[in-house]
Design a protein around this motif. Structure first.
Motif, PDB file in Angstrom:
ATOM      1  N   UNK A   1       8.808  18.956   4.524  1.00  0.00           N
ATOM      2  CA  UNK A   1       7.730  17.933   4.406  1.00  0.00           C
ATOM      3  C   UNK A   1       8.041  16.744   4.798  1.00  0.00           C
ATOM      4  N   UNK A   2       9.228  16.356   5.383  1.00  0.00           N
ATOM      5  CA  UNK A   2       9.508  15.216   6.332  1.00  0.00           C
ATOM      6  C   UNK A   2       8.771  15.165   7.481  1.00  0.00           C
ATOM      7  N   UNK A   3       8.518  16.344   8.102  1.00  0.00           N
ATOM      8  CA  UNK A   3       7.668  16.293   9.164  1.00  0.00           C
ATOM      9  C   UNK A   3       6.196  15.664   8.967  1.00  0.00           C
ATOM     10  N   UNK A   4       5.655  15.671   7.962  1.00  0.00           N
ATOM     11  CA  UNK A   4       4.437  15.023   7.307  1.00  0.00           C
ATOM     12  C   UNK A   4       4.597  13.426   7.496  1.00  0.00           C
TER      13      UNK A   4
ATOM     14  N   UNK B   1       0.978  -1.150   0.149  1.00  0.00           N
ATOM     15  CA  UNK B   1      -0.026  -0.198  -0.017  1.00  0.00           C
ATOM     16  C   UNK B   1       0.928   1.277  -0.121  1.00  0.00           C
ATOM     17  N   UNK B   2       0.615   2.063  -1.071  1.00  0.00           N
ATOM     18  CA  UNK B   2       1.278   3.365  -0.857  1.00  0.00           C
ATOM     19  C   UNK B   2       0.393   4.521  -0.464  1.00  0.00           C
ATOM     20  N   UNK B   3       0.518   5.230   0.350  1.00  0.00           N
ATOM     21  CA  UNK B   3      -0.328   6.265   0.894  1.00  0.00           C
ATOM     22  C   UNK B   3       0.326   7.480   0.306  1.00  0.00           C
ATOM     23  N   UNK B   4      -0.460   8.397  -0.379  1.00  0.00           N
ATOM     24  CA  UNK B   4       0.072   9.794  -0.876  1.00  0.00           C
ATOM     25  C   UNK B   4      -0.403  10.810   0.115  1.00  0.00           C
ATOM     26  N   UNK B   5       0.318  11.741   0.776  1.00  0.00           N
ATOM     27  CA  UNK B   5       0.283  12.447   1.767  1.00  0.00           C
ATOM     28  C   UNK B   5       0.861  13.907   1.481  1.00  0.00           C
ATOM     29  N   UNK B   6       0.425  15.063   1.976  1.00  0.00           N
ATOM     30  CA  UNK B   6       0.828  16.131   1.545  1.00  0.00           C
ATOM     31  C   UNK B   6       1.193  17.243   2.798  1.00  0.00           C
ATOM     32  N   UNK B   7       2.289  17.777   2.864  1.00  0.00           N
ATOM     33  CA  UNK B   7       2.710  18.737   3.809  1.00  0.00           C
ATOM     34  C   UNK B   7       2.059  20.202   3.430  1.00  0.00           C
ATOM     35  N   UNK B   8       1.240  20.638   4.462  1.00  0.00           N
ATOM     36  CA  UNK B   8       0.437  22.044   4.002  1.00  0.00           C
ATOM     37  C   UNK B   8       0.568  22.913   5.180  1.00  0.00           C
ATOM     38  N   UNK B   9       0.473  24.239   4.565  1.00  0.00           N
ATOM     39  CA  UNK B   9       0.523  25.329   5.841  1.00  0.00           C
ATOM     40  C   UNK B   9      -0.797  25.052   6.596  1.00  0.00           C
ATOM     41  N   UNK B  10      -0.360  25.448   8.049  1.00  0.00           N
ATOM     42  CA  UNK B  10      -1.416  25.353   9.108  1.00  0.00           C
ATOM     43  C   UNK B  10      -2.627  26.186   8.794  1.00  0.00           C
ATOM     44  N   UNK B  11      -3.782  25.612   8.849  1.00  0.00           N
ATOM     45  CA  UNK B  11      -5.081  26.568   8.283  1.00  0.00           C
ATOM     46  C   UNK B  11      -5.324  27.422   9.342  1.00  0.00           C
ATOM     47  N   UNK B  12      -4.515  27.608  10.531  1.00  0.00           N
ATOM     48  CA  UNK B  12      -4.997  28.525  11.679  1.00  0.00           C
ATOM     49  C   UNK B  12      -3.872  29.585  11.496  1.00  0.00           C
TER      50      UNK B  12
END
Length: 287
Positions: free
Chosen positions: A95-98, A5-16
């Protein structure tokens, strides 16, 4: 054969946070804290549930080759003939934090696509990069969130399936893998659809699929020992002109800051408050 299983994830700016744009009208990722997209947490959660439900039953003949060259880490779902979960992202070093968040939730390994030429890549370019990466890693199932919390387009899973040449089952509130097939449920405004397709495939899950687990202290510590590979565009056979601002099919021409919120209108009720409120609403063409 193990289920990959490969899960695609994204590192995004905090919405708050106070989000904005760079001079090139791309998302400013340095001026605000970032995190794993909340909607992608649901994708990681569903991958973990599939792994827990399938155990070592394994999958079908998948796609791609296992070309990343990583050994398993502790505290994950994989091992032997069992299910193995790889989380995949593209973006800057932060993005490694994600990826670490997803690893601490229970994923087995991570792949980070990092290249300066990726700056400004649109959805079409992103689908190209992630498709090549999925083929490079090897997969039976690709799991995505329903959309990113920064772009909010929701088109990437379909584009990814098209590039990979596999079936897609998107916007699922429930997903199961059994006997080399995927079954899922999609909730609509007026009906519920039941979907089924064979592996390999791409699925996306909604925020109705189940609450994402919170990483335990043991999971956080185990994530530090799990492998994380870094790939570049050249590793995936992609030219710089195909991605980034130069290769983007879409562009932001102009952006303006949101107007500062002004003080509201106070309507004092002196026996005629209802009339004053109605007049205000009519004046604003709300009624």
């Amino acid at each position: 054969m193990s289920l990959r299983i490969v899960v695609c994830v994204k590192y995004v700016p905090d919405a708050t946070g106070d989000r904005g744009f760079t001079e090139e009208l791309t998302t400013d990722r340095e001026g605000v804290d970032g995190l794993l997209s909340e909607l992608d947490e649901h994708a990681v959660e569903q991958a973990l549930r599939i792994a827990e439900n399938t155990g070592s039953t394994g999958g079908t003949g998948g796609a791609g080759s296992t070309g990343v060259g990583m050994s398993g880490g502790g505290g994950g779902t994989g091992g032997g003939d069992g299910t193995e979960i790889t989380v995949l992202t593209m973006g800057p070093e932060d993005a490694r934090d994600a990826l670490r968040k997803a690893l601490s939730m229970g994923a087995d390994k991570a792949v980070h696509i990092e290249d300066d030429d990726l700056h400004g890549t649109d959805a079409l370019g992103t689908s190209l990069v992630l498709a090549r990466a999925a083929e490079h890693i090897g997969y039976d199932l690709v799991v995505c969130g329903m959309a990113s919390t920064d772009g909010g387009m929701g088109v990437l899973p379909a584009m990814l399936a098209e590039r990979l040449g596999v079936p897609q089952a998107t916007l699922l509130s429930e997903v199961r893998v059994e006997g080399g097939r995927i079954t899922g449920r999609r909730e609509g405004d007026s009906a519920t659809e039941l979907l089924e397709t064979a592996l390999p495939a791409v699925v996306s899950v909604t925020d109705l699929s189940g609450e994402a687990r919170y990483p335990s202290f043991k999971g956080i510590m185990a994530a530090k020992k799990k492998p994380m590979a870094v790939l570049t565009l050249s590793d995936l056979g992609i030219e710089a002109e195909e991605v980034g601002l130069r290769g983007a099919w879409t562009a932001v021409d102009e952006a303006t800051e949101r107007p500062v919120r002004t003080a509201g209108t106070i309507v004092e009720d002196e026996g005629d408050g209802g009339r004053k409120l109605a007049e205000f609403l009519a004046g604003q063409k709300f009624v």
